[in-house]
Scaffold this motif. Structure first.
Motif, mmCIF file in Angstrom:
data_model
loop_
_atom_site.group_PDB
_atom_site.id
_atom_site.type_symbol
_atom_site.label_atom_id
_atom_site.label_comp_id
_atom_site.label_asym_id
_atom_site.label_seq_id
_atom_site.Cartn_x
_atom_site.Cartn_y
_atom_site.Cartn_z
ATOM 1 N N ASN A 1 -6.736 5.377 -1.924
ATOM 2 C CA ASN A 1 -6.316 6.779 -1.986
ATOM 3 C C ASN A 1 -4.949 6.911 -2.650
ATOM 4 O O ASN A 1 -4.103 7.664 -2.216
ATOM 5 C CB ASN A 1 -6.293 7.378 -0.568
ATOM 6 C CG ASN A 1 -6.153 8.880 -0.600
ATOM 7 O OD1 ASN A 1 -6.528 9.527 -1.585
ATOM 8 N ND2 ASN A 1 -5.611 9.442 0.471
ATOM 9 N N GLY A 2 -4.746 6.130 -3.733
ATOM 10 C CA GLY A 2 -3.482 6.161 -4.453
ATOM 11 C C GLY A 2 -2.424 5.331 -3.758
ATOM 12 O O GLY A 2 -1.757 5.808 -2.840
ATOM 13 N N THR A 3 -2.288 4.069 -4.136
ATOM 14 C CA THR A 3 -1.318 3.172 -3.509
ATOM 15 C C THR A 3 -0.719 2.258 -4.557
ATOM 16 O O THR A 3 -1.309 2.042 -5.622
ATOM 17 C CB THR A 3 -1.983 2.333 -2.391
ATOM 18 O OG1 THR A 3 -0.990 1.536 -1.749
ATOM 19 C CG2 THR A 3 -3.065 1.434 -2.952
ATOM 20 N N THR A 4 0.443 1.707 -4.265
ATOM 21 C CA THR A 4 1.128 0.855 -5.237
ATOM 22 C C THR A 4 1.164 -0.614 -4.833
ATOM 23 O O THR A 4 1.499 -1.466 -5.659
ATOM 24 C CB THR A 4 2.579 1.323 -5.453
ATOM 25 O OG1 THR A 4 3.264 1.341 -4.199
ATOM 26 C CG2 THR A 4 2.605 2.713 -6.078
ATOM 27 N N ASP A 5 0.831 -0.917 -3.577
ATOM 28 C CA ASP A 5 0.832 -2.312 -3.121
ATOM 29 C C ASP A 5 -0.463 -2.604 -2.382
ATOM 30 O O ASP A 5 -0.784 -1.936 -1.388
ATOM 31 C CB ASP A 5 2.030 -2.584 -2.208
ATOM 32 C CG ASP A 5 3.336 -2.593 -2.975
ATOM 33 O OD1 ASP A 5 3.569 -3.566 -3.718
ATOM 34 O OD2 ASP A 5 4.109 -1.629 -2.850
ATOM 35 N N ILE A 6 -1.191 -3.614 -2.880
ATOM 36 C CA ILE A 6 -2.521 -3.925 -2.353
ATOM 37 C C ILE A 6 -2.613 -5.420 -2.081
ATOM 38 O O ILE A 6 -2.169 -6.231 -2.905
ATOM 39 C CB ILE A 6 -3.616 -3.523 -3.361
ATOM 40 C CG1 ILE A 6 -3.605 -2.004 -3.586
ATOM 41 C CG2 ILE A 6 -4.981 -3.987 -2.897
ATOM 42 C CD1 ILE A 6 -4.464 -1.575 -4.746
ATOM 43 N N LYS A 7 -3.196 -5.786 -0.952
ATOM 44 C CA LYS A 7 -3.521 -7.184 -0.670
ATOM 45 C C LYS A 7 -5.036 -7.312 -0.586
ATOM 46 O O LYS A 7 -5.687 -6.569 0.137
ATOM 47 C CB LYS A 7 -2.878 -7.649 0.639
ATOM 48 C CG LYS A 7 -1.364 -7.783 0.568
ATOM 49 C CD LYS A 7 -0.808 -8.418 1.815
ATOM 50 C CE LYS A 7 0.717 -8.500 1.751
ATOM 51 N NZ LYS A 7 1.165 -9.378 0.659
#
Length: 330
Positions: free
Chosen positions: A295-301
Motif C-alpha cells: 500500500n505504498g511503502t519505501t522499506d520492504i523485507k
C-alpha cells in the motif's frame, strides 16, 4: 494479478547473458565492513580489505550495485569459493581503479587478483606496475614474475578500468591458456563468442588441476597500489561476465531502489526513494515465483528462504507507474 510494467521478453533477455554465471559480487555491504563470511574467507594477517562508499562503472556495462572495496600495501588476503571446475574455461570480470601508484614497483609490480585451486595455488593472476603516466596491467598463467606479459597502455589514476580474465583448463600438462581483455568494446558485451584478447599466455609449468575460488591479494607497498575493486563476476562463458545495460529502468540507474544483501540467503531488503506498490520475483525462465502487493511503502523485507539457489529478477513497481528491476543471487 497486477500487470507488471516489465515484459517477459525483457526479463528473459536479462537472464540470457547470465546462464553460465557462477557468482556475482557487487559488494552490497555497509561502508566500513570487511568482506563477510561465509562468502569470503580471510587468510594471512595484516590490515583488512574494507567496503568503501560508492561504486565503479564503465560505459555500456551493466549498472553497478552497492559499494566497492578498497585496499593497498600489505595485509589480509580474501578468497571466495564456488563449485570446483576441472574442465573448460572459467572467466572473471571486475572493475578496478588505481588511486595512487607512487610506491608501486615500476619493473614487475605485483599481482592482486586471479583464480585459485586452493588457498595457495593461484593462476590467471592480474598484475600492476607503475608507468610513466599511470600504471600498466599484466598477466601470468601462474604467479611467476619471470613470465609476466604486459599491456603497454598507461592507465590513468582514478579512472575505472574493466578487466576480463579467463583460464582454460586444457587436457595434458603445461599447456593451460590464459587470456586478458582490457577495456573491451561495449559492442562485445554479452556476445556468444569472446573477442580478440589484449593479452594471451600459455602456461609452461605446472597447470592448475581445478579452479574453485577467486582471490583478492594485498602483498606489499611496492607490489600493491592503492586500489578500488567493484562488480566481480565469475562464469563459464564470456557473455555471463560481460552483461550490457538492458535499456530498461534498472534499479541502479539512479539508485532509486537498493536491494541488499545480494547475494542473499533468507531475507532480502528493498529500500526505495519512491513508494512501492507491487513486487514480483522471477526465476531464470521468466516465471513469477513470488508476488507481493503493498500500500505504498519505501522499506520492504522479503523472505526468500524457500527459493532454490540461482539467479532471480526482482521487479518493483512504484505508485507513480515506474518499474525497476534488479538481479538477485540466492
Amino acid at each position: 494479478m497486477k500487470k507488471t510494467l516489465l515484459s517477459l521478453s525483457l526479463i528473459l533477455a536479462m537472464f540470457a547473458g547470465n546462464a553460465q554465471l557462477i557468482t556475482y559480487e557487487p559488494f552490497n555491504y555497509n561502508v566500513g565492513d570487511t568482506l563477510p563470511s561465509p562468502l569470503w574467507t580471510g587468510v594471512n594477517t595484516g590490515d583488512q580489505i574494507f567496503v568503501t562508499n560508492g561504486n565503479l562503472s564503465y560505459v555500456g556495462f551493466a549498472n553497478p550495485v552497492g559499494n566497492k572495496v578498497s585496499f593497498n600495501g600489505i595485509g589480509r588476503d580474501y578468497q571466495s569459493s564456488f563449485t570446483s571446475n576441472t574442465t573448460g574455461t572459467v572467466y572473471m570480470s571486475l572493475l578496478m581503479q588505481v588511486t595512487d601508484a607512487t610506491s608501486l614497483n615500476s619493473t614487475i609490480g605485483g599481482y592482486f587478483s586471479g583464480f585459485a585451486a586452493n588457498t595457495i595455488t593461484f593462476g590467471g593472476a592480474i598484475w600492476t606496475r607503475r608507468a610513466t603516466n599511470g600504471y600498466n596491467i599484466g598477466l601470468t598463467a601462474r604467479t611467476s614474475n619471470a613470465a609476466i606479459v604486459w599491456d603497454a597502455t598507461d592507465n590513468l589514476m582514478n579512472n575505472p578500468v574493466l578487466v576480463v580474465v579467463s583460464y582454460e583448463l586444457v587436457s595434458g600438462t603445461a599447456n593451460d591458456v590464459v587470456k586478458l581483455w582490457l577495456n573491451p568494446s561495449s559492442t562485445d558485451f554479452g556476445a556468444a563468442t569472446e573477442p580478440t584478447p589484449t593479452l594471451t599466455t600459455t602456461n609452461t609449468g605446472t597447470d592448475l588441476t581445478a579452479i574453485d575460488r577467486i582471490f583478492i591479494r594485498q602483498d606489499s607497498n611496492t607490489e600493491t597500489p592503492f586500489l578500488d575493486i567493484d562488480e566481480i563476476r565469475v562464469g563459464n562463458s564470456w557473455a555471463s561476465v560481460t552483461p550490457a545495460t538492458t535499456g530498461i529502468n534498472e534499479i541502479s540507474n539512479n539508485n532509486t531502489i537498493i536491494v541488499f544483501p545480494n547475494p542473499a540467503i533468507n531475507l532480502v531488503t528493498i529500500s526505495s526513494k519512491e513508494l512501492i506498490s507491487h513486487v514480483n520475483i522471477y526465476d531464470f525462465q521468466g516465471r513469477i515465483v513470488q508476488e507481493y502487493d503493498f500500500n505504498g511503502t519505501t522499506d520492504i523485507k522479503l523472505n526468500i528462504s524457500d527459493l532454490s539457489n540461482g539467479i532471480y529478477s526482482i521487479v518493483a513497481n512504484t505508485t507513480n507507474g515506474k518499474s525497476f528491476s534488479q538481479k538477485l543471487i540466492k
